[in-house]
Write a protein that holds these residues in place. Structure first.
Motif, short mmCIF file in Angstrom:
data_model
loop_
_atom_site.label_atom_id
_atom_site.label_comp_id
_atom_site.label_asym_id
_atom_site.label_seq_id
_atom_site.Cartn_x
_atom_site.Cartn_y
_atom_site.Cartn_z
N THR A 8 0.91 -1.18 0.22
CA THR A 8 -0.23 0.11 0.05
C THR A 8 1.04 1.29 0.02
N LEU A 9 0.72 1.89 -1.12
CA LEU A 9 1.74 3.04 -1.25
C LEU A 9 0.85 4.56 -1.09
N SER A 10 0.94 5.05 0.35
CA SER A 10 0.15 6.18 0.77
C SER A 10 1.28 7.44 0.53
N GLY A 11 0.92 8.44 -0.14
CA GLY A 11 1.79 9.55 -0.38
C GLY A 11 0.86 10.84 -1.15
N HIS A 12 -0.16 10.44 -1.78
CA HIS A 12 -1.13 11.39 -2.44
C HIS A 12 -2.18 11.98 -1.49
N VAL A 16 -5.75 9.33 -7.42
CA VAL A 16 -4.63 8.83 -8.09
C VAL A 16 -5.02 8.58 -9.58
N ARG A 17 -5.12 9.50 -10.53
CA ARG A 17 -5.63 9.15 -11.72
C ARG A 17 -4.85 8.26 -12.79
N GLY A 18 -3.42 8.29 -12.51
CA GLY A 18 -2.85 7.55 -13.46
C GLY A 18 -1.46 6.90 -12.80
N VAL A 19 -1.41 5.57 -13.38
CA VAL A 19 -0.21 4.63 -12.69
C VAL A 19 0.65 4.15 -13.95
N ALA A 20 1.83 3.83 -13.56
CA ALA A 20 2.68 3.23 -14.53
C ALA A 20 3.86 2.34 -13.90
N GLY A 25 10.69 -2.66 -9.79
CA GLY A 25 11.08 -1.86 -8.88
C GLY A 25 10.57 -0.46 -8.82
N LEU A 26 9.76 -0.16 -9.73
CA LEU A 26 9.50 1.31 -9.85
C LEU A 26 8.22 1.35 -10.19
N VAL A 27 7.34 2.33 -9.46
CA VAL A 27 5.90 2.58 -9.68
C VAL A 27 5.75 4.17 -9.68
N LEU A 28 5.13 4.65 -10.88
CA LEU A 28 5.07 6.17 -11.13
C LEU A 28 3.61 6.28 -10.85
N SER A 29 2.95 7.42 -10.00
CA SER A 29 1.74 7.89 -9.95
C SER A 29 1.60 9.17 -10.26
N ALA A 30 0.25 9.63 -10.73
CA ALA A 30 -0.15 10.95 -11.11
C ALA A 30 -1.32 11.18 -10.21
N CYS A 282 -6.55 4.94 -7.13
CA CYS A 282 -7.70 5.13 -6.66
C CYS A 282 -8.41 6.47 -6.42
N SER A 283 -9.73 6.59 -6.16
CA SER A 283 -10.06 8.11 -5.60
C SER A 283 -9.98 8.22 -4.20
N ASP A 284 -9.24 7.35 -3.36
CA ASP A 284 -8.95 7.47 -2.05
C ASP A 284 -7.53 7.97 -1.98
N GLY A 285 -6.82 8.17 -2.99
CA GLY A 285 -5.53 8.71 -2.90
C GLY A 285 -4.26 7.68 -2.61
N VAL A 286 -4.85 6.47 -2.91
CA VAL A 286 -3.72 5.58 -2.51
C VAL A 286 -3.49 4.58 -3.76
#
Length: 777
Positions: A8-12, A16-20, A25-30, A282-286
């Protein structure tokens, strides 16, 4: 093994509208919090942590992708697109927080990004275009879609796929369209490459379709119960999807093999890793990572907590596909196995209604929440590219366009209020009033309809019913400074203020058009009915072409393009189709008149329009109650359509066509009028009174107009909002320069208005009655 939560990556702080996830070892989130985050996993560290945070602008970031390494960027590039229309390119691992490149060209939100292995970048935007970039310079502009381009997919150096809100998918060879794919009934939201077949697409129509590049539909995947937002492909070739029904779904051999429920309403985005793990935003920012490898699962306690969080959530019943809640089975139904993965059922457990999902791998029912009544995702309205449960019209001052206040049932009202005030540069001191307005106007929404309510003929929902419930949901003063608004669309700054109760209301010079619409459902229903119609009444090719153009105009809100030609076409079709199937045509005409009053003003033969409408309600047939459902529906839609004929923008009303209109309305017995009919009739009478008052001339139909107002005020089915609108109509008449001489009827109107105030029980109605009575004494 089934997929289970891995990380579970909590920082936003917002959706969260986009992930790659280009590597394991790398996840990108917008996110809509205006940041993009790079999450990295060290070789010895089992968890992900934030390695970089990017803030390209102050606006929402709605898309993100990864571009492969170059000599300039050994670790690759992070590419973001957002609300300002700018694409920003960051060098991954760089010490600089500034973008290495900023790509200009789009004129609206960049909602889709995808990079090819060889370095081409494709972007899609709300400006209805896609663009291909090479070496971070524009190579081609792909123009041809009529609405936002939500999805892009580069196939090779010269071929690109795009998907749009116009419901089409296009294949491009460089900048030329070479194929077009039709089939989805709503906006296309994502595209994914399917090896050895072609590609997959998903849509707001809840479906996933798999196509060949030649245009053949291979199969359709059905299982999501609401909008499907995102697609990805696993290394095994299985498809992964996410959507508005809180789920990520895994598809194998044309069937859903697993459903992963999330503790958030909208699962906006999904991607896959080279090791087969799945990443969701997701819409919960996670951001969450799921794995089918047991060694990568989260600890048992974290998995249990995750399942408990889902089970204890409340969710709208419509997320289960509008399952009726009457006569639900008890918990004993859970002893029977489900029929397929992801099947959802509702059961009564005491006073609670629980939702359960069938987990085919565990062969057990999983509780996914307690069901509550709320506006469901299937009824959402599109505003600024996002779907909302509500979009309120807020009148700030006379003469200014209403401001839009979007709100979702799962949102914190204060967050929505803060967003609204910030967008419109309004003082934050209003935040409490706006939040209370939202709470008041969303607290009493019910799913479905009682026998006295009108049901949307396309979906079965009560979406088309304006709020007309009890005093607890009707603001004390919804008519402020002479500008009436729907009881669900009240000025939050003054509408609920006790200090404004004594303010004069009359005259009310603005009108109340019926604007709410499900355009996609209208179009779909007309197509279905036309396909089944006899050739003698079905659409001619030229009519079908104009109708397609009309729906495109309504969908894009290009109201200036609506003309008398569209009014004439709908009148012709309404006259030709039988009453049992004509309702969507009437509804389209209603929306045309609401969207551009000048289209009706320019119509030469207005009487023909009115006559065509009254034929659909079988005006010469006996009015026996209860009315057959088609006739009841047609009557309501006709009333709303006629109400939209009287708008301030359309100028003075000639008596030549209104006289027959009021004559026909007077012929309808009082026993026929339901609550919904009466609200529409009261609105029609109010709008007519506003236009006549503005015209400052006497109407020869004044006597008939007053008689109909009396009918509404005296009908026991009229609710407080209906009574209030009818009283405003009467007040407009008696406050005009051509006010009638009531004579002996004065006493009748005094008694009727006093009785109305007593029946309503609302302070606003009592104050209005005082104002009206002072004008007639």
């Amino acid at each position: 093994m089934p997929y289970k939560l891995s990380a579970t990556l909590s920082g936003h702080s917002q959706d969260v509208r986009g992930v790659a996830s280009p590597t394991t070892g790398l996840v990108l989130s917008a996110s809509r919090d205006a940041t993009a985050i790079a999450w990295s996993k060290g070789q010895t560290d089992a968890g992900f942590s934030i390695s970089a945070t990017y803030r390209p602008s102050d606006g929402f970031i709605n898309s993100i992708t990864y571009a492969p390494p170059t000599a300039e960027a050994p670790q690759g590039y992070v590419i973001t697109g957002g609300q300002d229309g700018i694409i920003n390119v960051f060098i991954l691992g760089s010490d600089s927080s500034e973008p290495a490149y900023s790509l200009l060209g789009h004129t609206a939100n960049v909602c889709a990004l995808a990079a090819s292995p060889t370095g081409n970048l494709v972007s899609g935007s709300w400006d209805s275009t896609a663009r291909v970039w090479r070496d971070y310079k524009e190579l081609y502009e792909l123009k041809g879609h009529s609405q936002s381009v939500w999805a892009v997919l580069p196939l090779d150096e010269s071929k690109t796929l795009t998907g749009s809100a116009d419901r089409t998918i296009k294949l491009w060879e460089k900048h030329k369209e070479i194929n077009r794919f039709h089939g989805h009934n709503d906006a296309v939201r994502s595209l994914a490459l399917v090896q050895d077949i072609g590609f997959a697409s998903c849509s707001n129509d809840s479906e996933i379709r798999v196509w060949t590049l030649q245009g053949d539909l291979v199969y359709t995947l059905v299982g999501h119960t609401s909008f499907v937002y995102s697609l990805a492909v696993l290394p095994t070739g299985e498809l992964v999807s996410s959507g508005e029904d809180r789920t990520v779904r895994i598809w194998k051999d044309g069937e859903c093999s697993q459903t992963i429920v999330h503790p958030a309403i909208s699962v906006w985005t999904v991607s896959t890793m080279p090791n087969g793990d799945i990443v969701s935003g997701c819409s919960d920012g996670v951001v969450r990572v799921f794995s089918d490898v047991e060694d990568r699962w989260a600890p048992a306690e974290e998995l249990r907590l995750y399942d408990d969080t889902i089970a204890n959530q409340s969710l709208p019943s419509q997320q289960l596909g509008d399952v009726p809640k009457s006569n639900l089975p008890g918990v004993e139904a859970l002893s029977q196995p489900g029929k397929k993965e992801g099947q959802a059922i509702m059961v009564r457990n005491g006073n609670l209604v629980e939702a359960h999902k069938w987990d085919a791998k565990k062969r057990a029912w999983q509780k996914i929440g307690e069901v509550v009544d709320a506006v469901g995702s299937g009824r959402k309205q599109l505003y600024e590219g996002k779907e909302y449960d509500y979009v309120f019209d807020v009148d700030i001052k006379d003469g200014a366009p209403a401001l839009k206040l979007p709100y979702n049932a799962n949102e914190n009202p204060y967050q929505a209020a803060h967003r609204f005030l910030g967008r419109n540069d309004l003082p934050l001191t209003y935040i409490d009033e706006v939040a209370k307005f939202i709470e008041k106007n969303t607290s009493a929404v019910h799913i479905g309809a009682s026998n006295e309510q009108y049901v949307d003929p396309y979906t079965g929902a009560s979406r088309y019913v304006p709020r007309s419930s009890s005093a607890t949901t009707t603001p004390s003063n919804p008519y402020v400074s002479g500008a009436p608004v729907n009881s669900a669309n009240v000025d939050p700054f003054t509408g609920s203020s006790s200090t404004s109760v004594k303010a004069k209301v009359l005259p009310v010079l603005s009108t109340l058009p019926f604007k709410q619409a499900n355009v996609a459902a209208m179009e779909k229903k007309i197509q279905e009915l036309n396909a089944a119609a006899d050739s003698s009444i079905s659409l001619r090719p030229e009519e079908a072409a104009i109708l397609t153009e009309l729906f495109g105009t309504l969908s894009t809100n290009n109201t200036a393009l609506l003309t008398a030609q569209h009014v004439s076409l709908m009148t012709t079709l309404i006259s030709r189709w039988p009453p049992s199937t004509v309702f969507p045509l009437i509804d389209v005409l209603r929306l045309v008149l609401a969207s551009n009053p000048m289209a009706f003003k320019a119509t030469t033969d207005k009487s023909a329009v009115v006559n065509a409408l009254f034929v659909t309600i079988e005006k010469d047939a006996p009015w026996e109650t209860p009315l057959p459902k088609p006739r009841e529906t047609n009557l309501l839609l006709v009333l709303r359509t006629v109400a939209n004929m009287f708008q301030a923008a359309s100028g003075p009303v000639p008596d030549s066509w209104t006289s027959s209109l009021f004559t026909e309305l007077q012929r309808i017995p009082s026993t026929v009028w339901t609550k919904a009919h009466l609200l529409a009739l009261a609105t029609l009478l109010l709008n007519y009174s506003s236009v006549i008052h503005r015209a400052a001339n006497a109407s020869q139909d004044q006597e008939k107009h007053l008689a109909l107002i009396e009918t509404v005020l005296g009908n026991t089915n009229s609710d407080p909002e209906t009574l209030y609108r009818a009283l405003v109509a009467f007040g407009n008449v008696v406050s005009s320069k051509s006010k009638p001489k009531l004579g002996k009827a004065t006493a009748t109107w005094l008694r009727l208005s006093s009785a109305t105030a007593k029946r309503s029980g609302e302070e606003r109605t009592k104050n209005l009655v005082d104002e009206v009575q002072s004008l007639i004494l």
